[in-house]
Design a protein around this motif. Structure first.
Motif, PDB file in Angstrom:
ATOM      1  N   LEU A  83       0.821  -1.214   0.000  1.00  0.00           N
ATOM      2  CA  LEU A  83       0.000   0.000   0.000  1.00  0.00           C
ATOM      3  C   LEU A  83       0.853   1.261   0.000  1.00  0.00           C
ATOM      4  CD1 LEU A  83      -2.702  -0.900   2.702  1.00  0.00           C
ATOM      5  CD2 LEU A  83      -2.866  -1.177   0.225  1.00  0.00           C
ATOM      6  N   SER A  84       0.315   2.304  -0.621  1.00  0.00           N
ATOM      7  CA  SER A  84       0.920   3.632  -0.526  1.00  0.00           C
ATOM      8  C   SER A  84      -0.170   4.669  -0.767  1.00  0.00           C
ATOM      9  CB  SER A  84       2.065   3.802  -1.535  1.00  0.00           C
ATOM     10  OG  SER A  84       1.577   3.741  -2.866  1.00  0.00           O
ATOM     11  N   LEU A  85       0.046   5.861  -0.230  1.00  0.00           N
ATOM     12  CA  LEU A  85      -0.921   6.948  -0.377  1.00  0.00           C
ATOM     13  C   LEU A  85      -0.373   7.955  -1.370  1.00  0.00           C
ATOM     14  CD1 LEU A  85      -3.677   7.785   0.860  1.00  0.00           C
ATOM     15  CD2 LEU A  85      -2.399   9.282   2.401  1.00  0.00           C
ATOM     16  N   GLY A  86      -1.172   8.255  -2.408  1.00  0.00           N
ATOM     17  CA  GLY A  86      -0.745   9.204  -3.424  1.00  0.00           C
ATOM     18  C   GLY A  86      -0.827  10.638  -2.927  1.00  0.00           C
ATOM     19  N   SER A  87      -0.206  11.546  -3.677  1.00  0.00           N
ATOM     20  CA  SER A  87      -0.219  12.960  -3.295  1.00  0.00           C
ATOM     21  C   SER A  87      -1.623  13.547  -3.328  1.00  0.00           C
ATOM     22  CB  SER A  87       0.701  13.754  -4.229  1.00  0.00           C
ATOM     23  OG  SER A  87       0.285  13.605  -5.578  1.00  0.00           O
ATOM     24  N   ASP A  88      -2.525  12.907  -4.091  1.00  0.00           N
ATOM     25  CA  ASP A  88      -3.920  13.351  -4.150  1.00  0.00           C
ATOM     26  C   ASP A  88      -4.808  12.534  -3.218  1.00  0.00           C
ATOM     27  OD1 ASP A  88      -3.727  10.980  -5.478  1.00  0.00           O
ATOM     28  OD2 ASP A  88      -4.869  11.608  -7.243  1.00  0.00           O
ATOM     29  N   CYS A  89      -4.177  11.829  -2.274  1.00  0.00           N
ATOM     30  CA  CYS A  89      -4.855  11.004  -1.267  1.00  0.00           C
ATOM     31  C   CYS A  89      -5.452   9.722  -1.844  1.00  0.00           C
ATOM     32  CB  CYS A  89      -5.946  11.785  -0.532  1.00  0.00           C
ATOM     33  SG  CYS A  89      -5.382  13.354   0.164  1.00  0.00           S
ATOM     34  N   SER A  90      -5.120   9.387  -3.080  1.00  0.00           N
ATOM     35  CA  SER A  90      -5.582   8.126  -3.654  1.00  0.00           C
ATOM     36  C   SER A  90      -4.840   6.970  -2.996  1.00  0.00           C
ATOM     37  CB  SER A  90      -5.349   8.111  -5.165  1.00  0.00           C
ATOM     38  OG  SER A  90      -3.965   8.277  -5.454  1.00  0.00           O
ATOM     39  N   LEU A  91      -5.466   5.799  -3.020  1.00  0.00           N
ATOM     40  CA  LEU A  91      -4.860   4.604  -2.436  1.00  0.00           C
ATOM     41  C   LEU A  91      -4.260   3.764  -3.553  1.00  0.00           C
ATOM     42  CD1 LEU A  91      -4.414   2.866   0.131  1.00  0.00           C
ATOM     43  CD2 LEU A  91      -6.565   1.693  -0.430  1.00  0.00           C
ATOM     44  N   ASN A  92      -2.960   3.513  -3.471  1.00  0.00           N
ATOM     45  CA  ASN A  92      -2.260   2.706  -4.470  1.00  0.00           C
ATOM     46  C   ASN A  92      -1.980   1.321  -3.890  1.00  0.00           C
ATOM     47  OD1 ASN A  92      -2.023   4.965  -6.293  1.00  0.00           O
ATOM     48  ND2 ASN A  92      -0.397   5.729  -4.956  1.00  0.00           N
ATOM     49  N   ILE A  93      -2.322   0.290  -4.664  1.00  0.00           N
ATOM     50  CA  ILE A  93      -2.086  -1.093  -4.240  1.00  0.00           C
ATOM     51  C   ILE A  93      -1.258  -1.782  -5.313  1.00  0.00           C
ATOM     52  CG2 ILE A  93      -3.129  -3.227  -3.400  1.00  0.00           C
ATOM     53  CD1 ILE A  93      -5.723  -1.713  -2.967  1.00  0.00           C
ATOM     54  N   LYS A  94      -0.125  -2.335  -4.921  1.00  0.00           N
ATOM     55  CA  LYS A  94       0.753  -3.036  -5.856  1.00  0.00           C
ATOM     56  C   LYS A  94       0.464  -4.533  -5.841  1.00  0.00           C
ATOM     57  CE  LYS A  94       4.650  -1.741  -4.106  1.00  0.00           C
ATOM     58  NZ  LYS A  94       6.117  -1.569  -3.922  1.00  0.00           N
ATOM     59  N   ASN A  95       0.730  -5.152  -6.997  1.00  0.00           N
ATOM     60  CA  ASN A  95       0.658  -6.611  -7.121  1.00  0.00           C
ATOM     61  C   ASN A  95      -0.644  -7.165  -6.532  1.00  0.00           C
ATOM     62  OD1 ASN A  95       1.516  -9.191  -7.796  1.00  0.00           O
ATOM     63  ND2 ASN A  95       2.691  -9.460  -5.907  1.00  0.00           N
ATOM     64  N   ILE A  96      -1.731  -6.779  -7.152  1.00  0.00           N
ATOM     65  CA  ILE A  96      -3.066  -7.160  -6.678  1.00  0.00           C
ATOM     66  C   ILE A  96      -3.202  -8.680  -6.589  1.00  0.00           C
ATOM     67  CG2 ILE A  96      -5.473  -7.289  -7.442  1.00  0.00           C
ATOM     68  CD1 ILE A  96      -4.945  -4.703  -6.122  1.00  0.00           C
ATOM     69  N   ILE A  97      -3.809  -9.152  -5.511  1.00  0.00           N
ATOM     70  CA  ILE A  97      -4.149 -10.562  -5.362  1.00  0.00           C
ATOM     71  C   ILE A  97      -5.669 -10.682  -5.290  1.00  0.00           C
ATOM     72  CG2 ILE A  97      -1.979 -11.167  -4.233  1.00  0.00           C
ATOM     73  CD1 ILE A  97      -3.383 -11.029  -1.553  1.00  0.00           C
ATOM     74  N   LYS A  98      -6.163 -11.886  -5.509  1.00  0.00           N
ATOM     75  CA  LYS A  98      -7.616 -12.062  -5.578  1.00  0.00           C
ATOM     76  C   LYS A  98      -8.302 -11.700  -4.263  1.00  0.00           C
ATOM     77  CE  LYS A  98      -7.200 -17.018  -4.599  1.00  0.00           C
ATOM     78  NZ  LYS A  98      -7.421 -18.383  -5.125  1.00  0.00           N
ATOM     79  N   GLU A  99      -7.581 -11.825  -3.145  1.00  0.00           N
ATOM     80  CA  GLU A  99      -8.174 -11.501  -1.845  1.00  0.00           C
ATOM     81  C   GLU A  99      -8.335  -9.999  -1.618  1.00  0.00           C
ATOM     82  OE1 GLU A  99      -6.494 -15.533  -1.757  1.00  0.00           O
ATOM     83  OE2 GLU A  99      -5.657 -13.583  -2.305  1.00  0.00           O
ATOM     84  N   ASP A 100      -7.862  -9.169  -2.548  1.00  0.00           N
ATOM     85  CA  ASP A 100      -7.965  -7.716  -2.383  1.00  0.00           C
ATOM     86  C   ASP A 100      -9.334  -7.167  -2.783  1.00  0.00           C
ATOM     87  OD1 ASP A 100      -5.373  -7.359  -1.432  1.00  0.00           O
ATOM     88  OD2 ASP A 100      -4.524  -7.174  -3.441  1.00  0.00           O
ATOM     89  N   TYR A 101     -10.184  -8.005  -3.365  1.00  0.00           N
ATOM     90  CA  TYR A 101     -11.478  -7.496  -3.820  1.00  0.00           C
ATOM     91  C   TYR A 101     -12.320  -7.031  -2.627  1.00  0.00           C
ATOM     92  CZ  TYR A 101     -14.161 -11.569  -2.193  1.00  0.00           C
ATOM     93  OH  TYR A 101     -14.771 -12.517  -1.416  1.00  0.00           O
ATOM     94  N   GLY A 102     -13.241  -6.117  -2.895  1.00  0.00           N
ATOM     95  CA  GLY A 102     -14.127  -5.639  -1.835  1.00  0.00           C
ATOM     96  C   GLY A 102     -14.358  -4.145  -1.931  1.00  0.00           C
TER      97      GLY A 102
END
Length: 297
Positions: A83-102
């Motif tokens: 996880l990381s937070l963008g300068s515009d407060c967006s949420l960045n998620i790397k290397n998505i896995i199937k359990e990330d859905y929701g």
């Protein structure tokens, strides 16, 4: 009577707007395939991200997990490293896995008081996997029957199957040329246990090496995301290894005498003669004197 009609109309408008708000008409839906990176926008961010919190729910009634608080990542989450937070407060998620859905909710707090309404993003993850009678990928070979599974992991307040049917979302397989595979193709057996999963069964051929089968998700005929399975059978190593013969040659090398070595030999002879000549002369003198003494006696 007219006043009553106006009141009824206003009531219907109010009720309609209320129901619309509850149904999440402004919610954002993001489709992504596993292994990719994704950016989830925060549409209610304030002037900085110190007031931003990101909250995650896999299901509508599942446990709430706080991912970001006060613009800072929480360290006690499973996805912390990705996880990381963008300068515009967006949420960045790397290397998505199937359990990330929701459901991912961006919320603003000032002095511990929530500001404004939530900005919710529903993340739908497409995942492709394979299953065969082989116990390992290295044993996959031509003639083997392989089943490919394509599943959309989704939770938008209702079951995935119900949500897909109501939104006009389709899952299907296409070949390497982008042609949609159908049940009428005798080489493939395609089945869909429900609207969120579709399987493809086929028998691998020699020419299938490095061939791709792609699963696509469309919404009203518009492509949302896709995931690919590639036949990556290892190339067989040649059983015979060419050996390079090693030849060992024993040779005798004769070095001719050079002028330098000949000169050195002459010098040695001269030196020997210089030292030997006086010795010979001295011995000769001694012998002559002894002979003279004998004659006198």
């Amino acid at each position: 009577m007219a006043d009553k009609c106006h009141l009824c109309l206003l009531g219907l408008i109010f009720l309609s707007s209320l129901l619309t708000g509850l149904s999440g008409v402004d919610d954002v839906h993001v489709f992504i395939s596993s292994g990719e990176n994704v950016r989830l926008s925060c549409n209610n961010a304030l002037h900085d991200c110190k007031s931003t919190a990101w909250i995650y729910n896999r299901f509508s009634h599942s446990e709430t997990v706080e991912l970001i608080a006060g613009g800072i990542k929480k360290t006690d989450t499973e996805s912390y490293e990705r996880l990381s937070l963008g300068s515009d407060c967006s949420l960045n998620i790397k290397n998505i896995i199937k359990e990330d859905y929701g459901s991912y909710t961006c919320r603003q707090y000032v002095n511990d008081q929530q500001q404004g309404t939530d900005a919710r993003v529903y993340l739908h993850v497409l995942h492709v996997s394979s299953s065969s009678s082989s116990s390992s990928q290295t044993e996959i070979s031509a003639g083997l029957s392989v089943t490919l599974f394509c599943q959309l992991y989704s939770s938008a307040g209702v079951s995935c199957d119900e949500w897909i049917r109501s939104k006009g979302i389709d899952l299907f397989w296409v070949n390497q040329a982008g042609v949609k595979l159908t049940r009428s193709d005798s080489r493939y057996q395609i089945s869909a246990p429900d609207h969120c999963i579709i399987t493809l069964n086929t028998t691998l051929l020699n020419e299938d090496l490095n061939r791709e089968w792609r699963c696509e998700v469309t919404h009203r005929d518009q492509l949302k995301t896709s995931a690919t399975y590639t036949d990556k059978r290892p190339a067989r190593a040649d059983s015979t290894t060419a050996e390079t013969p090693v030849h060992s040659t024993n040779s005798t090398t004769t070095t001719p005498a050079t002028s330098g070595s000949l000169f050195r030999m002459i010098v040695i002879i001269v030196e020997f003669a210089v030292f030997a000549a006086p010795t010979v002369i001295f011995l000769q003198i001694i012998c002559d004197r002894r002979a003279e003494n004998k004659e006198k006696l």
